[in-house]
Design a protein around this motif. Structure first.
Motif, mmCIF file in Angstrom:
data_model
loop_
_atom_site.group_PDB
_atom_site.id
_atom_site.type_symbol
_atom_site.label_atom_id
_atom_site.label_comp_id
_atom_site.label_asym_id
_atom_site.label_seq_id
_atom_site.Cartn_x
_atom_site.Cartn_y
_atom_site.Cartn_z
ATOM 1 N N GLU A 97 -49.377 14.201 -57.490
ATOM 2 C CA GLU A 97 -50.831 14.073 -57.618
ATOM 3 C C GLU A 97 -51.287 12.623 -57.579
ATOM 4 O OE1 GLU A 97 -52.473 16.063 -61.003
ATOM 5 O OE2 GLU A 97 -51.156 17.786 -60.752
ATOM 6 N N TYR A 98 -50.363 11.670 -57.663
ATOM 7 C CA TYR A 98 -50.705 10.255 -57.771
ATOM 8 C C TYR A 98 -49.990 9.451 -56.695
ATOM 9 C CZ TYR A 98 -52.298 11.738 -62.357
ATOM 10 O OH TYR A 98 -52.944 12.382 -63.392
ATOM 11 N N PRO A 99 -50.559 8.293 -56.329
ATOM 12 C CA PRO A 99 -49.885 7.456 -55.328
ATOM 13 C C PRO A 99 -48.607 6.832 -55.898
ATOM 14 C CG PRO A 99 -51.863 6.378 -56.167
ATOM 15 C CD PRO A 99 -51.833 7.755 -56.756
ATOM 16 N N ASP A 100 -47.725 6.393 -55.009
ATOM 17 C CA ASP A 100 -46.509 5.712 -55.436
ATOM 18 C C ASP A 100 -46.869 4.500 -56.296
ATOM 19 O OD1 ASP A 100 -44.876 7.464 -54.111
ATOM 20 O OD2 ASP A 100 -44.619 6.181 -52.351
ATOM 21 N N GLY A 101 -46.077 4.252 -57.302
ATOM 22 C CA GLY A 101 -46.293 3.101 -58.168
ATOM 23 C C GLY A 101 -47.340 3.327 -59.248
ATOM 24 N N PHE A 102 -47.924 4.505 -59.308
ATOM 25 C CA PHE A 102 -48.953 4.788 -60.315
ATOM 26 C C PHE A 102 -48.293 4.944 -61.678
ATOM 27 C CE2 PHE A 102 -51.938 7.290 -62.768
ATOM 28 C CZ PHE A 102 -53.162 6.775 -62.386
ATOM 29 N N TRP A 103 -48.958 4.434 -62.720
ATOM 30 C CA TRP A 103 -48.458 4.552 -64.081
ATOM 31 C C TRP A 103 -49.629 4.674 -65.047
ATOM 32 C CZ3 TRP A 103 -50.964 0.362 -65.777
ATOM 33 C CH2 TRP A 103 -50.997 -0.794 -65.002
ATOM 34 N N PHE A 104 -49.309 5.113 -66.235
ATOM 35 C CA PHE A 104 -50.268 5.141 -67.336
ATOM 36 C C PHE A 104 -49.834 4.082 -68.330
ATOM 37 C CE2 PHE A 104 -50.336 9.504 -65.702
ATOM 38 C CZ PHE A 104 -51.693 9.662 -65.476
ATOM 39 N N VAL A 105 -50.793 3.495 -69.022
ATOM 40 C CA VAL A 105 -50.471 2.483 -70.027
ATOM 41 C C VAL A 105 -51.114 2.879 -71.345
ATOM 42 C CG1 VAL A 105 -52.428 0.972 -69.421
ATOM 43 C CG2 VAL A 105 -50.406 0.015 -70.555
ATOM 44 N N GLN A 106 -50.358 2.684 -72.406
ATOM 45 C CA GLN A 106 -50.858 2.925 -73.762
ATOM 46 C C GLN A 106 -50.484 1.699 -74.579
ATOM 47 O OE1 GLN A 106 -49.011 6.199 -75.800
ATOM 48 N NE2 GLN A 106 -50.328 5.990 -77.576
ATOM 49 N N PHE A 107 -51.473 1.123 -75.244
ATOM 50 C CA PHE A 107 -51.222 -0.059 -76.057
ATOM 51 C C PHE A 107 -50.735 0.355 -77.435
ATOM 52 C CE2 PHE A 107 -54.258 -1.427 -72.834
ATOM 53 C CZ PHE A 107 -53.504 -2.432 -72.260
ATOM 54 N N THR A 108 -49.804 -0.407 -77.960
ATOM 55 C CA THR A 108 -49.133 -0.057 -79.203
ATOM 56 C C THR A 108 -48.675 -1.337 -79.884
ATOM 57 O OG1 THR A 108 -47.373 1.317 -80.113
ATOM 58 C CG2 THR A 108 -46.907 0.232 -78.026
ATOM 59 N N ASP A 109 -47.921 -1.183 -80.937
ATOM 60 C CA ASP A 109 -47.329 -2.371 -81.558
ATOM 61 C C ASP A 109 -45.954 -2.614 -80.936
ATOM 62 O OD1 ASP A 109 -45.311 -0.852 -82.941
ATOM 63 O OD2 ASP A 109 -46.803 -0.366 -84.462
ATOM 64 N N GLY A 110 -45.400 -3.756 -81.166
ATOM 65 C CA GLY A 110 -44.128 -4.114 -80.577
ATOM 66 C C GLY A 110 -42.942 -3.368 -81.148
ATOM 67 N N GLU A 111 -43.170 -2.530 -82.159
ATOM 68 C CA GLU A 111 -42.087 -1.788 -82.798
ATOM 69 C C GLU A 111 -41.755 -0.478 -82.096
ATOM 70 O OE1 GLU A 111 -40.441 -3.109 -85.475
ATOM 71 O OE2 GLU A 111 -41.710 -4.856 -85.138
ATOM 72 N N GLN A 112 -42.632 -0.001 -81.246
ATOM 73 C CA GLN A 112 -42.423 1.283 -80.568
ATOM 74 C C GLN A 112 -41.316 1.158 -79.528
ATOM 75 O OE1 GLN A 112 -43.516 3.840 -81.749
ATOM 76 N NE2 GLN A 112 -45.714 3.961 -81.932
ATOM 77 N N PRO A 113 -40.428 2.137 -79.440
ATOM 78 C CA PRO A 113 -39.396 2.111 -78.398
ATOM 79 C C PRO A 113 -40.037 2.073 -77.009
ATOM 80 C CG PRO A 113 -38.924 3.820 -80.006
ATOM 81 C CD PRO A 113 -40.302 3.305 -80.315
ATOM 82 N N GLY A 114 -39.553 1.192 -76.169
ATOM 83 C CA GLY A 114 -40.067 1.077 -74.814
ATOM 84 C C GLY A 114 -41.268 0.176 -74.659
ATOM 85 N N ALA A 115 -41.775 -0.392 -75.761
ATOM 86 C CA ALA A 115 -42.952 -1.265 -75.676
ATOM 87 C C ALA A 115 -42.588 -2.565 -74.978
ATOM 88 C CB ALA A 115 -43.509 -1.548 -77.065
ATOM 89 N N LEU A 116 -43.456 -2.985 -74.057
ATOM 90 C CA LEU A 116 -43.258 -4.212 -73.306
ATOM 91 C C LEU A 116 -44.356 -5.208 -73.657
ATOM 92 C CD1 LEU A 116 -42.625 -2.679 -69.753
ATOM 93 C CD2 LEU A 116 -40.911 -3.494 -71.386
#
Length: 115
Positions: free
Chosen positions: A89-108
């Motif tokens: 349903e989405y173009p290549d390279g499409f992503w969703f972003v969710q802002f969080t604190d730096g403690e969450q696994p996978g947070a960049l």
């Protein structure tokens, strides 16, 4: 049962300027850069992206705009990027972003521009 989102450790950005991967996101001309950067360096990358991708004069599309007018709109955050549940349903390279604190696994670390 709800599917677990696929975390992206290296989300695809639209371009790299001055060594900083950047992309527009959302619907309000917000921009995001991977990594924590100084406000001036991030603004330089955001301005270059606005010029090269959209042909604007700057992030504000105002040739008279000054850097000092935009520095408060830039901040360092932490974000989790996920792939769409149904990538067809989405173009290549499409992503969703969710802002969080730096403690969450996978947070960049990211630097964002929110006009």
């Amino acid at each position: 049962m709800t599917a677990t989102p696929t975390l992206l450790a290296d989300p695809e950005m639209e371009a790299t300027h001055f060594g900083i991967p950047v992309s527009y996101y959302g619907e309000d001309d917000c921009m995001i850069a991977l990594g924590h950067h100084s406000k001036r360096r991030a603004l330089a990358a955001f301005n270059r992206h606005a010029r090269t991708l959209l042909g604007l004069a700057s992030v504000s599309d105002d040739p008279e705009s000054r850097a000092v007018d935009w520095l408060d709109a830039i901040c360092e955050r932490w974000a989790i990027f996920t792939a769409p549940d149904n990538p067809t349903e989405y173009p290549d390279g499409f992503w969703f972003v969710q802002f969080t604190d730096g403690e969450q696994p996978g947070a960049l670390p990211v630097t964002v521009l929110i006009p």
